[in-house]
Design an enzyme around this catalytic site. Structure first.
Site, PDB file in Angstrom:
ATOM      1  N   CYS A 122       0.821  -1.223   0.000  1.00  0.00           N
ATOM      2  CA  CYS A 122       0.000   0.000   0.000  1.00  0.00           C
ATOM      3  C   CYS A 122       0.850   1.266   0.000  1.00  0.00           C
ATOM      4  O   CYS A 122       0.335   2.357  -0.210  1.00  0.00           O
ATOM      5  CB  CYS A 122      -0.946  -0.010   1.188  1.00  0.00           C
ATOM      6  SG  CYS A 122      -1.894  -1.528   1.299  1.00  0.00           S
ATOM      7  N   HIS A 262      -3.341   6.790   1.687  1.00  0.00           N
ATOM      8  CA  HIS A 262      -3.772   5.467   1.205  1.00  0.00           C
ATOM      9  C   HIS A 262      -5.154   5.195   1.781  1.00  0.00           C
ATOM     10  O   HIS A 262      -5.398   5.406   2.971  1.00  0.00           O
ATOM     11  CB  HIS A 262      -2.762   4.414   1.664  1.00  0.00           C
ATOM     12  CG  HIS A 262      -3.302   3.018   1.606  1.00  0.00           C
ATOM     13  ND1 HIS A 262      -3.947   2.523   0.489  1.00  0.00           N
ATOM     14  CD2 HIS A 262      -3.324   2.020   2.535  1.00  0.00           C
ATOM     15  CE1 HIS A 262      -4.328   1.279   0.740  1.00  0.00           C
ATOM     16  NE2 HIS A 262      -3.969   0.954   1.964  1.00  0.00           N
ATOM     17  N   ASN A 293     -10.371  -0.796  -0.523  1.00  0.00           N
ATOM     18  CA  ASN A 293      -8.931  -0.636  -0.314  1.00  0.00           C
ATOM     19  C   ASN A 293      -8.207  -1.308  -1.479  1.00  0.00           C
ATOM     20  O   ASN A 293      -8.176  -2.531  -1.568  1.00  0.00           O
ATOM     21  CB  ASN A 293      -8.565  -1.274   1.033  1.00  0.00           C
ATOM     22  CG  ASN A 293      -7.068  -1.241   1.341  1.00  0.00           C
ATOM     23  OD1 ASN A 293      -6.244  -1.187   0.429  1.00  0.00           O
ATOM     24  ND2 ASN A 293      -6.721  -1.302   2.609  1.00  0.00           N
TER      25      ASN A 293
END
Ligand code: UT7
Length: 337
Positions: A122, A262, A293
């Site tokens: 990420c 993020h 996500n």
């Protein structure tokens, strides 16, 4: 005698274009809850996610990356032949080798650019952006594609109550080009490998090969996450990382127009916002609500959403910060093209 190697000319860099690909298949929380004991209410409350997008079975990370890059190159008003570098961040490329970046470059018809993948989960997009910034600033390359792309639906156990509701698919890309003035700040980055198993793809390939000797029998490698541990690390550490990024950029919270972390969990975003005490003028990315996500893809996807909705304007300063498996983190301030 003392023959010198020729050095490189220093210059500045900027983000010159942005493009994304959002899969067309929208997956509701109800659909996710067909496989796990959970509820739409729990998922919304605990993560902010209302729905997410999964790529069709026949759409690969290469397809998604190519679509995002075509838009980013056009947005930068460049031609494919102007691109001489490709850095692709992902954890969901299905081939150990070759790098997805080389395949994307070929599909885009680029002219034999430097092309390589990086694995920083990420944090991947901000890691790749740091590398592109360095290449362009050192005159090692002229126009570098930075790609964050994931098809996490291929690597998620849809029956795992700890991950099935969170991960999703998508792609985002930016072009990094030369600039007369600094438009990308120095990157602040790091990692804590002692927590390597907080988010991990299991079983590993060798265990999978040695099926009869391991508990891996029949298991497809999927992401496993110690959610609470990662949550606490992100909320505990990322505010300070953001302060370091602002320091490195010579800016204070009030100078920032956009905060684009993020898209891990809306509660994490809100906790970092609170700790940094941003003024109300700072707009925050909430793309996770409808995108889920998407790991390395989440920052460019969120940026694009803000631009689409008129929240992000050309010239705005955006604070980016990525964090996740590794545990790795990275961030910088950029000016919106
Ligand atoms: O992107 C890379 C980095 N990743 C992240 O940043 C993710 C970080 N972690 C998180 O976002 C959160 O930890 C999760 C969203 C994954 C989980 O949320 P949480 O608030 O940390 O949940 P928890 O594990 O602390 O569980 C809280 C409660 C428990 O019930 P009790 O013991 O309080 O009665 C769990 O059993 O929620 C329960 N629970 C669930 N309930 C419904 C756990 N998973 C679920 C579920 N549906 N899927």
């Amino acid at each position: 005698m003392n023959i010198q190697i020729k050095g490189r000319t220093h210059r500045y860099s900027k983000v010159s274009g942005l493009g994304v690909y959002r899969p067309t298949r929208i997956i509701s929380n109800e659909e996710i809850c067909q496989n796990i004991e959970s509820s739409d209410e729990w998922i919304r409350e605990r993560t902010g996610i209302i729905e997410r997008r999964f790529a069709e079975e026949n759409i690969s990370i290469i397809d998604m990356a190519v679509a995002a890059c075509e838009k980013a190159i056009a947005d930068a008003k460049l031609k494919p032949s102007d691109i001489d570098g490709v850095i692709l961040a992902t954890i969901s490329h299905a081939l150990q080798t070759p790098a997805a970046a080389t395949m994307v470059a070929d599909r885009l018809g680029l002219n034999n650019p430097a092309a390589s993948d990086i694995s920083a989960a990420c944090a991947g997009f901000s890691y790749a952006l740091a590398m592109a910034d360095a290449l362009v600033s050192n005159s090692q390359a002229n126009n570098v594609l930075v790609i964050g792309v994931e098809k996490l639906s291929d690597w998620t156990d849809m029956h795992d109550r700890g991950t099935a509701f969170i991960f999703a698919d998508g792609a985002g890309a930016v072009v990094v080009s030369p600039s007369d003035t600094p438009q990308i700040s120095p990157t602040v980055w790091g990692s804590d490998g002692s927590e390597f198993d907080a988010i991990i793809s299991e079983p590993n390939w060798l265990d999978l090969r040695n099926l009869e000797h391991t508990k891996a029998q029949g298991q497809w490698p999927v992401l496993r996450m110690q959610g609470q541990k990662v949550f606490r690390w992100a909320v505990g550490q990322m505010p300070d990382v953001c302060r370091q990024i602002l320091d490195a950029a010579g800016l204070s919270p009030k100078d920032i127009n956009l905060f684009v972390p993020h898209q891990a969990n809306l509660r994490i975003t809100k906790a970092i916002m609170k700790a940094l005490d941003f003024p109300e003028s700072v707009k925050v990315a909430t793309d996770i609500e409808t995108a889920g996500n998407t790991s390395a893809a989440s920052i460019p996807l969120a940026l694009d959403r803000m631009r689409e909705e008129g929240v992000a304007k050309s010239g705005d300063l955006a604070l980016l910060v990525g964090f996740g498996a590794g545990l790795a983190y990275a961030g910088q301030v950029i000016r919106i093209p």
